[in-house]
Design an enzyme around this catalytic site. Sequence first.
Site, PDB file in Angstrom:
ATOM      1  N   TYR A 124      -6.194  12.157 -78.469  1.00 54.26           N
ATOM      2  CA  TYR A 124      -5.893  13.366 -77.703  1.00 54.26           C
ATOM      3  C   TYR A 124      -7.113  14.275 -77.553  1.00 54.26           C
ATOM      4  CZ  TYR A 124      -0.959  12.178 -77.972  1.00 54.26           C
ATOM      5  OH  TYR A 124       0.246  11.544 -77.855  1.00 54.26           O
ATOM      6  N   LYS A 171      -2.933   2.758 -88.906  1.00 50.78           N
ATOM      7  CA  LYS A 171      -3.054   1.365 -88.468  1.00 50.78           C
ATOM      8  C   LYS A 171      -4.433   0.879 -88.920  1.00 50.78           C
ATOM      9  CE  LYS A 171      -1.349  -2.090 -85.982  1.00 50.78           C
ATOM     10  NZ  LYS A 171      -0.081  -2.772 -86.238  1.00 50.78           N
ATOM     11  N   ASP A 205       3.634   0.647 -87.446  1.00 49.19           N
ATOM     12  CA  ASP A 205       4.735  -0.154 -86.886  1.00 49.19           C
ATOM     13  C   ASP A 205       5.808  -0.397 -87.937  1.00 49.19           C
ATOM     14  OD1 ASP A 205       2.621  -1.503 -88.041  1.00 49.19           O
ATOM     15  OD2 ASP A 205       2.643  -3.208 -86.685  1.00 49.19           O
TER      16      ASP A 205
END
Length: 333
Positions: A124, A171, A205
């Site tokens: 972002y 991640k 995830d």
Amino acid sequence: MTYSVTLIPGDGIGPELADATRGVLEATGIGFDWDVQEAGEATIAAEGTPLPDRVLESIRRNGVAIKGPITTPVGSGFRSVNVSLRQALELYANVRPARSMKGVASRYEDIDLIIVRENTEDLYAGIEHRVGPDAAESIKIITRAASQRIARYAFEYAVNNGRRKVTAVHKANIMKLSDGLFLESCGQVAAEYAGRVDFEDRIVDNMCMQLVQKPELYDVLVLPNLYGDIVSDLAAGLVGGLGVAPGANIGETAAVFEPVHGSAPKYAGLNKANPTALILSGALMLRHLGETDAANAVESAVRAVVAEGTTVTYDLGGSAGTREFGEAVAARV
Ligand code: NAD
């Protein structure tokens, strides 16, 4: 004690929600000196911008603001007021509690999660470009300073609110450098809280699957910006949706409290929309100000009126208006 607070009613359903919220907060007996600042659609015509400087100056002066939703005009060239505010005031922590509420239909009954999202960097940061006609690149920025700052916020929140565990979500198995640095930074901060707050990490995830299957295992989650954006909506969905989801944007010198939902223009002026999310954002503001008893009173009153189910808005299966719901909550407070 009287607090000077910037009140931004916003546009769309914002002003009605703000009136209801004001009534509830004043019912706590705490004194508020409301510095009302218009922003959004109305000020574009009058002042040429949806976010006049006076709004930022007011928040800087008061240090605390409560804000209704503001429409982001499509195709007008104006940036989102919400994003601009967060950047101008360096509101680095986006905090979204997700707590089940009796009377709000959802798949689970006992969810009580706090999502702490880093609000300033990651994908972002807005650094992206085209690479020739058929490719594009977005750059993911992760720094140790911002990662440690958000992790510290999450641990401090845990300590101050009797929470037992912080889970860092990442991640780092794939993005070993960027998410790896985020995870490493969280681990460094966690060491300072050893023995007081537990620490663990989850790959994002897997985290999503676990939140759907075993949400009760989690407590405070800390995430980089993009995962935080997504997982906080997932958490709102676990407890019945955006209509009842409050939020806080916290910086070193200012904090802005606002609902997660938008300005729902089709319901503007109809005394129909549910003010729960803004009222609960007001409770977060009270907590931020150290007014814990008043915050508890507001949250309990909202929960009681929603659980009772006789004076609730259309989205919760009732026929009460924004005003009537607000008055019922204020009476309980
Ligand atoms: P929205 O959240 O305004 O509305 C989506 C739907 O959710 C509405 O049609 C309505 O059915 C329901 N809803 C939302 N809030 C509700 C409430 N309080 N009570 C009852 N029902 C409610 O989302 P949108 O339509 O995507 O966005 C409308 C505008 O709001 C856009 O311009 C968007 O940019 C802006 N927005 C602002 C903020 C903010 O100010 N922080 C956040 C999100 C969207």
